[in-house]
Design an enzyme around this catalytic site. Structure first.
Site, mmCIF file in Angstrom:
data_model
loop_
_atom_site.group_PDB
_atom_site.id
_atom_site.type_symbol
_atom_site.label_atom_id
_atom_site.label_comp_id
_atom_site.label_asym_id
_atom_site.label_seq_id
_atom_site.Cartn_x
_atom_site.Cartn_y
_atom_site.Cartn_z
ATOM 1 N N ALA A 64 0.871 -1.172 0.000
ATOM 2 C CA ALA A 64 0.000 0.000 0.000
ATOM 3 C C ALA A 64 0.910 1.224 0.000
ATOM 4 O O ALA A 64 2.059 1.154 0.454
ATOM 5 C CB ALA A 64 -0.887 -0.017 1.235
ATOM 6 N N GLY A 109 0.537 -4.890 1.016
ATOM 7 C CA GLY A 109 -0.650 -4.972 0.157
ATOM 8 C C GLY A 109 -0.375 -5.676 -1.163
ATOM 9 O O GLY A 109 -1.309 -6.207 -1.780
ATOM 10 N N GLU A 112 -0.663 -9.268 -0.402
ATOM 11 C CA GLU A 112 -2.105 -9.501 -0.181
ATOM 12 C C GLU A 112 -2.878 -9.521 -1.497
ATOM 13 O O GLU A 112 -3.801 -10.308 -1.669
ATOM 14 C CB GLU A 112 -2.652 -8.421 0.756
ATOM 15 C CG GLU A 112 -2.127 -8.571 2.184
ATOM 16 C CD GLU A 112 -2.541 -7.418 3.085
ATOM 17 O OE1 GLU A 112 -2.193 -6.265 2.773
ATOM 18 O OE2 GLU A 112 -3.216 -7.678 4.088
ATOM 19 N N GLU A 132 4.265 -5.141 7.627
ATOM 20 C CA GLU A 132 3.456 -4.170 8.376
ATOM 21 C C GLU A 132 3.806 -4.077 9.851
ATOM 22 O O GLU A 132 3.829 -2.975 10.415
ATOM 23 C CB GLU A 132 1.954 -4.491 8.237
ATOM 24 C CG GLU A 132 1.362 -4.171 6.877
ATOM 25 C CD GLU A 132 1.481 -5.319 5.878
ATOM 26 O OE1 GLU A 132 2.268 -6.263 6.135
ATOM 27 O OE2 GLU A 132 0.796 -5.286 4.865
#
Ligand code: DAK
Length: 202
Positions: A64, A109, A112, A132
């Site tokens: 992200a 992300g 993911e 993270e």
């Protein structure tokens, strides 16, 4: 779509996340583009499989967008998290098979996103991880749920809690990917697999 390139090769759609200067990091615009991608692919009955990859040689998706996330208020963060979760869930539940062709870093992300696809294959240069916890946050786009289902609880807990990264061979060993190939063979391998699947009963 601004940051996602879509190409159709006969019955296969190839979506390339295209923000190479930011290692294809997922900002709000990319998430909206991915949502639009799902709309397009869902509406086109002629598409039998979807391949998702990243632009450039270095990254699939490096996560992200840290810059954007660092500016968000609590409400903004919740909205950003919901945005990503909703889009990834739509990818996961697409009625056609999806293949992530992971061509480099697949972090946070990005890892993911790859796990929202049905199948992951990668270049031998790929690097996977959920960094993270090293940033004081949690994998927020569904990784805490999808990784244990894909790799088993122990591997998932170890990766998420340590924030360690793993290479392509290690990803193969824990079942995070099903195939590792040379970087220049990645897209051909992904397309070959997609076409093979597309040639069977829909
Ligand atoms: N976001 C924004 N920009 C990024 C980025 C990212 N994740 N990753 C790389 N970039 C940018 C760099 O800032 C740099 O930009 P410029 O300085 O050139 O403008 C450019 O991409 C090239 O990166 P580097 O110069 O750093 O390249 P290196 O080869 O030296 O290093 C690297 C590559 C992948 C090791 C390094 O860039 C890196 O460590 N990147 C960050 C990886 C990372 O930590 N990813 C996880 C992000 S956190 C949640 C919802 C979602 C999430 C969490 C919670 N909730 C709802 C609760 C998701 C979190 C994440 O994904």
């Amino acid at each position: 779509m601004t940051h996602v390139l879509l190409e159709k090769k006969e019955h296969i759609a190839v979506a390339t996340i295209n923000r190479p200067k930011a290692l294809n990091a997922l900002n709000s615009e990319v998430l909206s583009d991915l949502n639009e991608l799902v709309d397009i692919v869902t509406a086109d009955q002629d598409i039998y499989a979807l391949v998702i990859t990243g632009s450039g040689e270095k990254a699939f998706v490096a996560g992200a967008d840290i810059g954007e996330m660092s500016t968000l208020t609590k409400e903004g963060g919740e909205a950003f998290g919901k945005h990503g979760n909703d889009v990834f869930r739509r990818i996961e539940t697409l009625p056609i098979p999806t293949i992530a062709a992971v061509n480099g870093f697949a972090l946070g992300g990005g890892c993911e996103l790859s796990m929202s696809c049905d199948i992951r294959i990668c270049a031998d240069t790929a690097v996977f991880g959920q960094p993270e916890t090293g940033l004081g946050i949690t994998p927020g786009f569904g990784g805490t749920q999808r990784m244990p289902r894909i790799c088993g609880t122990a591997h998932a807990m170890e990766l998420i809690l340590t924030a360690d990264t793993i290479n392509a061979q290690q990803a193969l060993e824990i079942g995070l990917v099903s195939k590792v190939v040379a970087p220049d063979a990645l897209m051909d391998t992904a397309l070959e697999l997609a076409n093979k699947i597309a040639s069977k009963a829909q």
